[in-house]
Scaffold this motif. Structure first.
Motif, mmCIF file in Angstrom:
data_model
loop_
_atom_site.group_PDB
_atom_site.id
_atom_site.type_symbol
_atom_site.label_atom_id
_atom_site.label_comp_id
_atom_site.label_asym_id
_atom_site.label_seq_id
_atom_site.Cartn_x
_atom_site.Cartn_y
_atom_site.Cartn_z
ATOM 1 N N VAL A 101 -0.224 -1.245 -7.156
ATOM 2 C CA VAL A 101 0.664 -1.189 -5.987
ATOM 3 C C VAL A 101 1.154 -2.580 -5.589
ATOM 4 N N TYR A 102 2.231 -2.603 -4.811
ATOM 5 C CA TYR A 102 2.814 -3.873 -4.386
ATOM 6 C C TYR A 102 1.879 -4.600 -3.418
ATOM 7 N N SER A 103 1.295 -3.862 -2.473
ATOM 8 C CA SER A 103 0.400 -4.474 -1.483
ATOM 9 C C SER A 103 -0.788 -3.558 -1.224
ATOM 10 N N PRO A 104 -1.968 -3.892 -1.741
ATOM 11 C CA PRO A 104 -3.156 -3.060 -1.496
ATOM 12 C C PRO A 104 -3.492 -2.914 -0.017
ATOM 13 N N THR A 105 -3.293 -3.963 0.781
ATOM 14 C CA THR A 105 -3.616 -3.858 2.199
ATOM 15 C C THR A 105 -2.689 -2.864 2.892
ATOM 16 N N GLU A 106 -1.412 -2.859 2.534
ATOM 17 C CA GLU A 106 -0.480 -1.889 3.106
ATOM 18 C C GLU A 106 -0.852 -0.471 2.691
ATOM 19 N N VAL A 107 -1.249 -0.308 1.426
ATOM 20 C CA VAL A 107 -1.601 1.011 0.914
ATOM 21 C C VAL A 107 -2.823 1.568 1.631
ATOM 22 N N LEU A 108 -3.857 0.741 1.825
ATOM 23 C CA LEU A 108 -5.052 1.234 2.508
ATOM 24 C C LEU A 108 -4.772 1.547 3.970
ATOM 25 N N THR A 109 -3.872 0.798 4.580
ATOM 26 C CA THR A 109 -3.477 1.104 5.959
ATOM 27 C C THR A 109 -2.780 2.461 6.015
ATOM 28 N N LYS A 110 -1.906 2.731 5.030
ATOM 29 C CA LYS A 110 -1.213 4.021 4.986
ATOM 30 C C LYS A 110 -2.212 5.153 4.727
ATOM 31 N N ILE A 111 -3.142 4.928 3.804
ATOM 32 C CA ILE A 111 -4.149 5.947 3.518
ATOM 33 C C ILE A 111 -4.977 6.252 4.755
ATOM 34 N N ASN A 112 -5.337 5.220 5.503
ATOM 35 C CA ASN A 112 -6.127 5.415 6.717
ATOM 36 C C ASN A 112 -5.410 6.332 7.705
ATOM 37 N N SER A 113 -4.082 6.230 7.743
ATOM 38 C CA SER A 113 -3.313 7.074 8.659
ATOM 39 C C SER A 113 -3.274 8.523 8.191
ATOM 40 N N LEU A 114 -3.577 8.767 6.913
ATOM 41 C CA LEU A 114 -3.557 10.125 6.365
ATOM 42 C C LEU A 114 -4.942 10.771 6.361
ATOM 43 N N LEU A 115 -5.976 9.978 6.637
ATOM 44 C CA LEU A 115 -7.341 10.496 6.632
ATOM 45 C C LEU A 115 -7.715 11.074 8.000
ATOM 46 N N THR A 116 -8.552 12.103 7.977
ATOM 47 C CA THR A 116 -9.166 12.565 9.218
ATOM 48 C C THR A 116 -10.167 11.510 9.681
ATOM 49 N N ASN A 117 -10.623 11.622 10.908
ATOM 50 C CA ASN A 117 -11.530 10.611 11.470
ATOM 51 C C ASN A 117 -12.815 10.468 10.665
ATOM 52 N N ASP A 118 -13.293 11.561 10.086
ATOM 53 C CA ASP A 118 -14.514 11.511 9.285
ATOM 54 C C ASP A 118 -14.214 11.738 7.803
ATOM 55 N N GLY A 119 -12.981 11.386 7.401
ATOM 56 C CA GLY A 119 -12.578 11.600 6.011
ATOM 57 C C GLY A 119 -13.124 10.547 5.060
ATOM 58 N N TYR A 120 -13.011 10.829 3.772
ATOM 59 C CA TYR A 120 -13.521 9.952 2.719
ATOM 60 C C TYR A 120 -12.387 9.500 1.809
ATOM 61 N N LEU A 121 -12.519 8.279 1.311
ATOM 62 C CA LEU A 121 -11.601 7.744 0.303
ATOM 63 C C LEU A 121 -12.409 7.328 -0.914
ATOM 64 N N LEU A 122 -12.034 7.856 -2.076
ATOM 65 C CA LEU A 122 -12.682 7.500 -3.334
ATOM 66 C C LEU A 122 -11.674 6.758 -4.209
ATOM 67 N N VAL A 123 -11.987 5.511 -4.549
ATOM 68 C CA VAL A 123 -11.091 4.662 -5.336
ATOM 69 C C VAL A 123 -11.782 4.236 -6.619
ATOM 70 N N SER A 124 -11.034 4.278 -7.713
ATOM 71 C CA SER A 124 -11.520 3.765 -8.992
ATOM 72 C C SER A 124 -10.539 2.708 -9.488
ATOM 73 N N VAL A 125 -11.061 1.521 -9.849
ATOM 74 C CA VAL A 125 -10.235 0.441 -10.405
ATOM 75 C C VAL A 125 -11.005 -0.235 -11.537
ATOM 76 N N PRO A 126 -10.304 -0.896 -12.459
ATOM 77 C CA PRO A 126 -11.012 -1.700 -13.469
ATOM 78 C C PRO A 126 -11.755 -2.848 -12.799
ATOM 79 N N ASN A 127 -12.927 -3.187 -13.334
ATOM 80 C CA ASN A 127 -13.738 -4.276 -12.795
ATOM 81 C C ASN A 127 -13.449 -5.549 -13.590
ATOM 82 N N LEU A 128 -12.906 -6.543 -12.915
ATOM 83 C CA LEU A 128 -12.522 -7.792 -13.566
ATOM 84 C C LEU A 128 -13.687 -8.441 -14.300
#
Length: 217
Positions: free
Chosen positions: A159-186
């Motif tokens: 993505v262009y901006s990870p901080t912007e993306v996580l902010t957008k995701i937070n707005s789509l989550l319920t208050n007790d919702g979960y986010l599962l992210v997978s990325v390559p480990n440098l």
């Protein structure tokens, strides 16, 4: 270009590169800002990212039109099925209860087959193949629905901006919702790829456990 994580402009070049495919062969890439890139590390927080990166407009075009043509061999259907099965196993073993699921960058929808969720995917090749999939980017996605489970498998690094993306995701989550992210480990290149192939130009960011934790916090 300021660091997306801490906004520092102090960095060190760690890899001047030429783009290579999965087999390590040089590729000819004609995308704006996509040829003479280099990987730099922020001296303040340690985040590694591509510089220069594509503009937002070029990036949207790239994932709609060109990504699969250039990197399709790295993301086979079987690999997508394995990633989906791993994510689903984590969700089950964690005993997370959810009633609504959104998969960001869902590709062909392999995880949706297991969760009966919804997905968004920018690549136009997947437009119309499944009514559960909306052909758009997260930045352009709008929904009044809140989700108690959101997944993002091998997509946050694109993505262009990870901080912007996580902010957008937070707005789509319920208050007790979960986010599962997978990325390559440098710092744990489990896949034996040439460095140029691992530090792909399509991966605008390369996370470590530490920088990912800082980003989430």
């Amino acid at each position: 270009m300021a660091c997306d994580l801490c906004n520092s402009t102090e960095y060190e070049v760690i890899w001047d590169k030429e783009e290579r495919d999965k087999q390590g062969k040089l590729q000819s890439v004609t995308i704006p800002g996509h040829i003479h890139s280099r990987n730099i590390m922020c001296k303040k927080c340690g985040l590694v990212y591509v510089e220069p990166k594509m503009s937002r407009g070029d990036l949207n075009w790239f994932y709609r039109e060109a990504y699969r043509a250039l990197y399709g061999g790295c993301a086979s259907l079987e690999a997508e099925k394995r990633h989906a099965a791993t994510a689903y196993r984590i969700m089950v073993q964690s005993e997370i209860l959810y009633t609504s699921h959104l998969d960001i960058g869902c590709s062909t929808g392999q995880l949706l087959d297991l969760t009966n969720g919804l997905g968004i995917e920018p690549n136009k090749e997947y437009c119309g193949i499944d009514q559960r999939i909306t052909n758009t980017t997260l930045e352009e996605y709008h929904s009044s629905e809140k989700f108690d489970m959101i997944t993002m498998l091998n997509a946050l690094e694109h993505v262009y901006s990870p901080t912007e993306v996580l902010t957008k995701i937070n707005s789509l989550l319920t208050n007790d919702g979960y986010l599962l992210v997978s990325v390559p480990n440098l710092y744990n290149r489990a896949i034996h790829l040439p460095v140029d192939a691992f530090l792909s130009n399509a991966h605008l960011y390369n996370f470590s456990v530490e920088t990912l934790e800082t980003l989430f916090n």
